[in-house]
Design an enzyme around this catalytic site. Structure first.
Site, PDB file in Angstrom:
ATOM      1  N   CYS A  72      -1.896   8.863   2.506  1.00  0.00           N
ATOM      2  CA  CYS A  72      -1.465   8.385   1.186  1.00  0.00           C
ATOM      3  C   CYS A  72      -2.545   8.515   0.123  1.00  0.00           C
ATOM      4  O   CYS A  72      -2.241   8.725  -1.051  1.00  0.00           O
ATOM      5  CB  CYS A  72      -1.005   6.935   1.290  1.00  0.00           C
ATOM      6  SG  CYS A  72      -2.184   5.866   2.132  1.00  0.00           S
TER       7      CYS A  72
ATOM      8  N   GLU B 172       0.888  -1.171   0.000  1.00  0.00           N
ATOM      9  CA  GLU B 172       0.000   0.000   0.000  1.00  0.00           C
ATOM     10  C   GLU B 172       0.915   1.206   0.000  1.00  0.00           C
ATOM     11  O   GLU B 172       1.478   1.573   1.036  1.00  0.00           O
ATOM     12  CB  GLU B 172      -0.930  -0.042   1.218  1.00  0.00           C
ATOM     13  CG  GLU B 172      -2.133   0.860   1.101  1.00  0.00           C
ATOM     14  CD  GLU B 172      -1.847   2.276   1.566  1.00  0.00           C
ATOM     15  OE1 GLU B 172      -1.526   3.117   0.693  1.00  0.00           O
ATOM     16  OE2 GLU B 172      -1.921   2.527   2.768  1.00  0.00           O
TER      17      GLU B 172
END
Length: 494
Positions: free
Chosen positions: A288, A254
């Site tokens: 993110c 991720e």
């Protein structure tokens, strides 16, 4: 506990059901309190010997845990979730001190954490294969089995939540985990380890090792590690993938993002403005999946921008432990300077700063050395600007205008990232049409940065692969065995 008072006084490694000093070292690190700039811990990074002890300890615990029924694992995970709920304020306070996010946000993170454990507790007993009928009364069946010792490597923006997201599905499937937090935020993963022990997992099932790149390398290259799950930057993710590939280890990555948020002229303006703030300023912009490229249709550009600036200027910055604070400090001094550097380059390239983008010094003298900045809104942005192309990872929103749906889709997808995307519109057909074309693993319609644990989360392209959360994650923490059963005689070719 108040800001400026906490100091770590116990070991930050966890092995065999207890806090321990590492058996060997690969360096030392300092952890800071972002709100004050104080050092709250100086700790030893785990060396190869300590990593091996943690893995072997987890391997022994795996043999016990993997033999428990799904219902037995379910009950223990539910107990861990209950303890997290009970200790929510304590854990959230620790997140604020070590990470800098507001107590308001930290409590939401802890809520999501215990919900994640509850969700996977419910799935623990549902792991099953399938039966396949074959000719002549023969049949086959599949078994979904755990992998073994998994490694979780966390990021500093959601320390406790990421540890929960990685460990809950791993443990539900019958695996053990060795977890390495970011060296910037080493504290709260220990709380999760202690909670798992209190809930009744075998000693060693969830171990914590501290350290930086060297410690991570020892973990990824360990022959007894079956899988690596990493949250962090693209360059580090590439290295982890390379190291894991040498041992044929599956990975979940991720990674970063530069996500588009598309605001059409028929949107609900109030919700679109709130969505843009949610997409850019949670956790001081250090998220993110943030929608930092805000594309606004020209018909509403001026009105939207005016409202965004007005709401951004109202954000209360300050002591993260105060109930009315909505933005705390950034993670550390170098990162603050990096984010401010992006704003400087944006201005040099022709962007206009409508608000923020500079250092903020709170009135409280104990906060004067903290890492604060005012949230920033940039306009006059172009697609080729550094602030539009690169992940800033701070409270900086770039507003761009567009004319047509086809145009904005082409521009939105013109990136090497593909973690998330969002669209605000009242036209339900357009909403689904647009998200179908967006090259992103996680898309939002008329909202942004919500994280239901029932939904898979992850990216496309260089934002990584594999998923966190949702039922599908069970597949990433287990392996499939096929069994073929012959009910007749063997038909031999010999």
């Amino acid at each position: 506990m108040s800001t400026g008072t906490f100091v770590v006084s116990q070991p930050l490694n966890y092995r065999g059901g207890a806090r321990v000093e590492p058996a060997d070292a690969s360096g030392t690190e300092k952890a800071f309190e972002p709100a004050t700039g104080r050092v709250i811990a100086t700790f030893t990074c785990s060396g190869e010997k300590e990593v091996n002890l943690a893995v072997q300890n987890a391997k022994a615990a795996f043999k016990i845990w993997s033999q428990k029924s799904g219902m037995e694992r379910c009950r223990i995970l539910l107990e861990a979730a209950r303890i997290i709920r009970e200790r929510e304020d304590e854990i959230a306070t620790m997140e604020c001190i070590n990470n800098g996010k507001s107590i308001f946000e930290a409590r939401l993170d802890i809520d999501i954490s215990w919900q994640c454990l509850e969700y996977y507790a419910g799935l623990a007993a549902s792991m099953a294969g399938e039966h396949i009928q074959l000719p002549g009364g023969s049949f086959g069946y599949t078994r979904r089995e755990p992998l073994g010792v998994c490694v979780g490597i966390g990021a500093w923006n959601y320390p406790f939540q990421i540890a929960s997201w990685k460990s809950a599905p791993a443990l539900a499937c019958g695996n053990a985990m060795v977890f390495k937090p970011s060296p910037f935020t080493p504290v709260s993963a220990l709380l999760l380890a202690e909670i798992y022990s209190e809930a009744g997992v075998p000693p060693g099932l969830f171990n914590v090792v501290q350290g930086g790149a060297a410690t991570g390398q020892f973990l990824c290259q360990h022959p007894d590690v079956a899988k690596v799950s990493f949250t962090g930057s693209v360059p580090t993710g590439m290295k982890i993938m390379e190291m894991s590939a040498k041992g044929i280890k599956p990975v979940t990555l991720e990674l970063g993002g530069k996500s588009p948020l598309i605001i059409f002229s028929d949107c609900d303006m109030n919700n679109a403005v709130k969505g843009a703030l949610m997409a850019n300023f949670l956790t001081q912009g250090q998220v993110c999946c943030n929608g930092t490229r805000v594309f606004v249709q020209k018909e509403i550009l001026d009105k939207f921008t005016e409202e965004v600036v007005k709401q951004t200027q109202r954000i209360k910055i300050g002591d993260p432990l105060l109930e009315d604070t909505r933005m705390g400090p950034l993670i550390n001094r170098p990162h603050l300077e990096r984010v401010l550097g992006f704003v400087k380059v944006a201005k040099e390239q022709g962007a206009k700063v409508l608000c923020g983008g500079d250092i903020y010094v709170p009135e409280d003298p104990k906060l004067k050395d903290g890492y604060y900045m005012r949230p920033c809104v940039l306009t006059n942005c172009r697609d080729d600007m550094t602030c539009v192309k690169e992940e800033i990872f701070g409270p900086v929103m770039s507003i761009l205008s567009f004319d047509t749906e086809a145009e904005v889709l082409e521009r939105a997808n013109d990136t090497t990232f593909g973690l998330a995307a969002g669209v605000f519109t009242r036209d339900i057909q357009r909403a689904h049409r647009v998200v179908a074309e967006l090259q992103a693993g996680t898309c939002f319609i008329n909202n942004y940065n919500v994280s239901p644990v029932e939904l898979p989360f992850g990216g496309y392209k260089k934002s990584g692969f594999g998923r966190e959360n949702g039922r599908v994650t069970i597949e990433y923490y287990s392996q499939l065995k096929t069994v073929c059963v012959e009910m007749g005689d063997v038909e031999s070719a010999f």
